[in-house]
Design an enzyme around this catalytic site. Sequence first.
Site, PDB file in Angstrom:
ATOM      1  N   ARG A  65      -0.902  27.141 -54.527  1.00 35.03           N
ATOM      2  CA  ARG A  65      -0.974  26.457 -55.809  1.00 35.03           C
ATOM      3  C   ARG A  65       0.411  26.428 -56.424  1.00 35.03           C
ATOM      4  O   ARG A  65       1.137  27.430 -56.405  1.00 35.03           O
ATOM      5  CB  ARG A  65      -1.905  27.192 -56.766  1.00 35.03           C
ATOM      6  CG  ARG A  65      -2.000  26.492 -58.120  1.00 35.03           C
ATOM      7  CD  ARG A  65      -1.980  27.459 -59.280  1.00 35.03           C
ATOM      8  NE  ARG A  65      -0.733  28.175 -59.440  1.00 35.03           N
ATOM      9  CZ  ARG A  65      -0.485  29.023 -60.432  1.00 35.03           C
ATOM     10  NH1 ARG A  65      -1.403  29.268 -61.339  1.00 35.03           N
ATOM     11  NH2 ARG A  65       0.677  29.662 -60.523  1.00 35.03           N
ATOM     12  N   THR A 105       1.821  28.681 -71.573  1.00 33.71           N
ATOM     13  CA  THR A 105       2.422  30.016 -71.512  1.00 33.71           C
ATOM     14  C   THR A 105       2.579  30.667 -72.876  1.00 33.71           C
ATOM     15  O   THR A 105       2.503  31.887 -73.003  1.00 33.71           O
ATOM     16  CB  THR A 105       3.815  29.885 -70.851  1.00 33.71           C
ATOM     17  OG1 THR A 105       3.629  29.230 -69.594  1.00 33.71           O
ATOM     18  CG2 THR A 105       4.505  31.214 -70.652  1.00 33.71           C
ATOM     19  N   HIS A 144      -4.286  27.445 -67.253  1.00 34.35           N
ATOM     20  CA  HIS A 144      -4.007  28.824 -67.657  1.00 34.35           C
ATOM     21  C   HIS A 144      -3.560  28.770 -69.113  1.00 34.35           C
ATOM     22  O   HIS A 144      -2.528  28.188 -69.420  1.00 34.35           O
ATOM     23  CB  HIS A 144      -2.883  29.380 -66.760  1.00 34.35           C
ATOM     24  CG  HIS A 144      -2.397  30.746 -67.124  1.00 34.35           C
ATOM     25  ND1 HIS A 144      -2.828  31.881 -66.490  1.00 34.35           N
ATOM     26  CD2 HIS A 144      -1.482  31.160 -68.049  1.00 34.35           C
ATOM     27  CE1 HIS A 144      -2.207  32.945 -66.998  1.00 34.35           C
ATOM     28  NE2 HIS A 144      -1.386  32.538 -67.944  1.00 34.35           N
ATOM     29  N   HIS A 176     -32.720  34.415 -91.961  1.00 35.62           N
ATOM     30  CA  HIS A 176     -32.425  34.403 -90.522  1.00 35.62           C
ATOM     31  C   HIS A 176     -33.456  35.238 -89.769  1.00 35.62           C
ATOM     32  O   HIS A 176     -33.987  34.824 -88.747  1.00 35.62           O
ATOM     33  CB  HIS A 176     -31.025  34.975 -90.260  1.00 35.62           C
ATOM     34  CG  HIS A 176     -29.925  34.048 -90.649  1.00 35.62           C
ATOM     35  ND1 HIS A 176     -28.951  33.652 -89.771  1.00 35.62           N
ATOM     36  CD2 HIS A 176     -29.647  33.436 -91.811  1.00 35.62           C
ATOM     37  CE1 HIS A 176     -28.110  32.836 -90.394  1.00 35.62           C
ATOM     38  NE2 HIS A 176     -28.515  32.699 -91.631  1.00 35.62           N
TER      39      HIS A 176
HETATM   40  C1  HCA Z   1       4.075  34.275 -67.480  1.00 32.68           C
HETATM   41  C2  HCA Z   1       3.582  33.403 -66.343  1.00 32.68           C
HETATM   42  C3  HCA Z   1       2.242  32.785 -66.557  1.00 32.68           C
HETATM   43  C4  HCA Z   1       1.945  32.006 -65.292  1.00 32.68           C
HETATM   44  C5  HCA Z   1       0.774  31.117 -65.337  1.00 32.68           C
HETATM   45  C6  HCA Z   1       0.433  30.454 -64.044  1.00 32.68           C
HETATM   46  C7  HCA Z   1       2.259  31.847 -67.770  1.00 32.68           C
HETATM   47  O1  HCA Z   1       4.674  33.755 -68.397  1.00 32.68           O
HETATM   48  O2  HCA Z   1       3.897  35.491 -67.419  1.00 32.68           O
HETATM   49  O3  HCA Z   1       0.975  30.801 -63.022  1.00 32.68           O
HETATM   50  O4  HCA Z   1      -0.437  29.572 -64.078  1.00 32.68           O
HETATM   51  O5  HCA Z   1       1.539  32.092 -68.734  1.00 32.68           O
HETATM   52  O6  HCA Z   1       3.007  30.891 -67.722  1.00 32.68           O
HETATM   53  O7  HCA Z   1       1.260  33.774 -66.789  1.00 32.68           O
HETATM   54 CU    CU Z   2       0.204  33.717 -68.588  1.00 32.64          CU
END
Ligand code: HCA
Ligand code: CU
Length: 396
Positions: free
Chosen positions: A134, A168, A195, A291
């Site tokens: 990935r 992030t 993420h 409730h």
């Molecule tokens: C970090 C990296 C990560 C990576 C996320 C991913 C983020 O900053 O520690 O690989 O999809 O949040 O960008 O956790």
């Molecule tokens: Cu992260």
Amino acid sequence: MSLTNFAIIESTLREGEQFANAFFTTAQKVEIAKALDAFGVEFLELTSPLASPQSLEDCRTIAALPRRTRILTHTRCHMDDARVAVDTGVDGIDVVIGTSSYLRQFSHGKDIPYIIEQAINVVEFIKSQGVQVRFSTEDSFRSDLVDLLTIYRAVDQIGVNRVGIADTVGVANPRQVYDLVSTLRKLVSCDIEFHGHNDSGCAIANAYCALEAGVTHVDTTVLGIGERNGITPLGGLIARLYATDRSLVRKYNLPLLREVENLVAGIVGIDVPFNNYITGFTAFTHKAGIHAKAILNNPSTYEILDPADFGLTRYVHIAHRLTGWNAVKSRADQLGLELTDDDLKEATAHIKALADEKPMALEDVDAVLRAWHHRIPVPHAQTALAEITHRNGVAA
Ligand code: HCA
Ligand code: CU
């Protein structure tokens, strides 16, 4: 919507290790991995084997466990890292590189053509080793859109298994996530992962919108632990999906959720928050009389989640001034005390008056109900209040 076809990448053993309080031993990692495997998440993501000698050993150990879940590790998008990672026996490697102007300036200092070349080399190498790969961009939402799409298209064209979008810094909102994922969904044919960090409280909503827009994989950690205040929590994502359609999460062993959370909370030395999704101690407690009455008639009136599906039970809280006589009646029924509706209404009025004076416990309610049942005259709130005060050891 691709909601029916998604997988969870459980990153407690990678992102979760970045939580301030996390210092996992090998035995603890194995215990967490086994618990999450039993819960049924599709993937576990582990800390980079390059982080430390123990991290390398732990990757090997967990990859070698008997398990249903697939094991991924997470490294920089770099050949040196990829070489070590493919050797650990994991099923897949999640590589990541910073693309925002911040990261390009203040972290690795590389430009976009260099990033693309690096990505292609690393992805091709990992694939050639028979391991899934990935490719993700760190801080995707503060990266230039054209840069991002150019990079993702390049890795898609060489057959990457999945691309990842990472919020992030937790800056994205659900609409931005929906827009970016929709755009990417039209551009690449591989799977897409999301993420999302929770700095502004959007991590669950963002993950959900990502799914609505077509991602196939969502990153979670148990209780959301991670860098700063963490990422999308496993339980919160489950709650969100269940609320949409409970069949979406039937593939997981839901009654194990509480155990998994208690395990991780214990290991990292935190409490499960009182208002946690599903397992917080007030998550199925109903208080107001209105409730309580409706809940007793039909729990769905005020519950979108059925606690029984998670091996939990609901609680109707009656010892307080907001109580109602229907809830009080259900307690009398539980105690086997027969009281007329008029008696119950009177007893309820008495309970409310007492509660105005002092915090009450269930046993105080029971005492009132018994008094009414036995027709013991309780002339005014003062008598029962004196009993409570006496029991609490405070002078009346
Ligand atoms: C970090 C990296 C990560 C990576 C996320 C991913 C983020 O900053 O520690 O690989 O999809 O949040 O960008 O956790
Ligand atoms: Cu992260």
